[in-house]
Design a protein around this motif. Structure first.
Motif, short mmCIF file in Angstrom:
data_model
loop_
_atom_site.label_atom_id
_atom_site.label_comp_id
_atom_site.label_asym_id
_atom_site.label_seq_id
_atom_site.Cartn_x
_atom_site.Cartn_y
_atom_site.Cartn_z
N GLY A 35 0.82 -1.19 0.00
CA GLY A 35 0.00 0.00 0.00
C GLY A 35 0.86 1.25 0.00
O GLY A 35 2.06 1.18 0.30
N ALA A 36 0.24 2.35 -0.34
CA ALA A 36 0.95 3.62 -0.31
C ALA A 36 1.04 4.13 1.12
O ALA A 36 0.26 3.72 1.99
CB ALA A 36 0.22 4.64 -1.18
N LYS A 63 -5.53 2.28 0.67
CA LYS A 63 -5.99 0.89 0.65
C LYS A 63 -4.80 -0.03 0.39
O LYS A 63 -3.80 0.37 -0.19
CB LYS A 63 -7.07 0.69 -0.40
CG LYS A 63 -6.64 0.96 -1.84
CD LYS A 63 -7.84 0.75 -2.75
CE LYS A 63 -7.51 1.13 -4.18
NZ LYS A 63 -6.66 0.16 -4.83
N LEU A 64 -4.94 -1.27 0.84
CA LEU A 64 -3.91 -2.27 0.62
C LEU A 64 -4.34 -3.24 -0.47
O LEU A 64 -5.52 -3.57 -0.60
CB LEU A 64 -3.62 -3.05 1.90
CG LEU A 64 -3.17 -2.25 3.12
CD1 LEU A 64 -2.81 -3.21 4.26
CD2 LEU A 64 -2.01 -1.35 2.79
N SER A 65 -3.36 -3.70 -1.25
CA SER A 65 -3.58 -4.76 -2.24
C SER A 65 -2.97 -6.03 -1.68
O SER A 65 -1.80 -6.03 -1.27
CB SER A 65 -2.92 -4.39 -3.58
OG SER A 65 -3.49 -3.22 -4.11
N PHE A 66 -3.75 -7.10 -1.66
CA PHE A 66 -3.34 -8.35 -1.03
C PHE A 66 -3.05 -9.44 -2.05
O PHE A 66 -3.67 -9.50 -3.11
CB PHE A 66 -4.46 -8.88 -0.11
CG PHE A 66 -4.63 -8.09 1.16
CD1 PHE A 66 -5.40 -6.94 1.18
CD2 PHE A 66 -4.02 -8.51 2.33
CE1 PHE A 66 -5.56 -6.22 2.36
CE2 PHE A 66 -4.17 -7.80 3.51
CZ PHE A 66 -4.94 -6.65 3.52
#
Lengths: 115, 112
Positions: free
Chosen positions: A95-96, A102-105
């Motif tokens: 995530g930034a 938001k997080l990417s999983f």
């Protein structure tokens, strides 16, 4: 877009053996991605295991370690000697920086440690 | 143990029915996220709020999904007309003024 690719389960390891779960990332829209490992133990919710915000740094928690490698775009999770209680599903995420990012999983790796 | 409270844990609906789930974020966390985790373990970000205002949402959320985070009340995610493809684990997470997410246990929705 931003994405994470990781070892997908199941991963089976004997107690006291070493473990590595691979994670590579692609951050096309994030200049300085932060990297995370989350874990879901049986019957519990997803919880943060460790986080690293700076390339080249290593994070550690509960005997697990992961090094943020910008050159290979990797963030592999390692443990020298696993225990039965480490059996869980492990998710890599990126995530930034900053509030509200938001997080990417990844899809998760189910680890089973046999006695 | 997580301090993000999601209810109900399980939700069973027929196709076309409304499905509503709630989330109480951790105290002091101004940001709330909703994710959908499908049977292939893929996470899909749906929407996030900061202090009741929407920060980001995906197209799907705009069409059949509605969400809100009123002050002094639980946040909620509602599917107006459930479809079989909506069957998934819905995860609520809250975050303080940085990017670590703290997740609830989730609401597992089954659409029959």
């Amino acid at each position: 877009g931003d994405s994470v690719t990781q070892t997908e389960g199941p991963v089976t390891v004997s107690e006291s053996e070493s473990l590595i779960i691979n994670c590579t990332y692609s951050a096309t829209s994030i200049a300085y991605p932060n990297l995370f490992w989350y874990v879901r133990y049986p019957g519990e919710g997803l919880q943060l295991l460790l986080k690293v915000i700076t390339a080249g740094q290593k994070g550690s928690s509960r005997g697990f370690e992961a090094t943020y490698n910008k050159e290979t775009t990797s963030f592999h999770l390692q443990k020298a000697s696993v225990q039965e209680s480490d059996s869980a599903v492990y998710y890599c995420a990126l995530g930034a920086q900053g509030t509200g990012s938001k997080l990417s999983f990844g899809k998760g790796a189910k680890l089973t440690v046999s006695p | 143990n997580s301090k993000v409270i999601q209810t109900p844990r399980y939700l069973v609906k027929g196709q076309g029915q409304k499905a509503k789930m709630r989330c109480i974020p951790e105290k002091g966390h101004p940001v709330v996220f909703w994710y959908q985790q499908n049977k292939n373990n893929e996470f899909k970000f749906l929407i996030n709020f900061q202090n009741q205002e929407v920060l980001q949402q995906i197209d799907m959320t705009e069409k059949r999904f509605s969400a809100e985070c009123p002050s002094n009340s639980p946040c909620s995610l509602e599917i107006q007309s459930s479809e079989a493809g909506d069957s998934a684990l819905y995860l609520c997470a809250s975050s303080p003024t940085e990017n670590t997410l703290y997740f609830g246990a989730g609401t597992r929705l089954s659409v029959l």
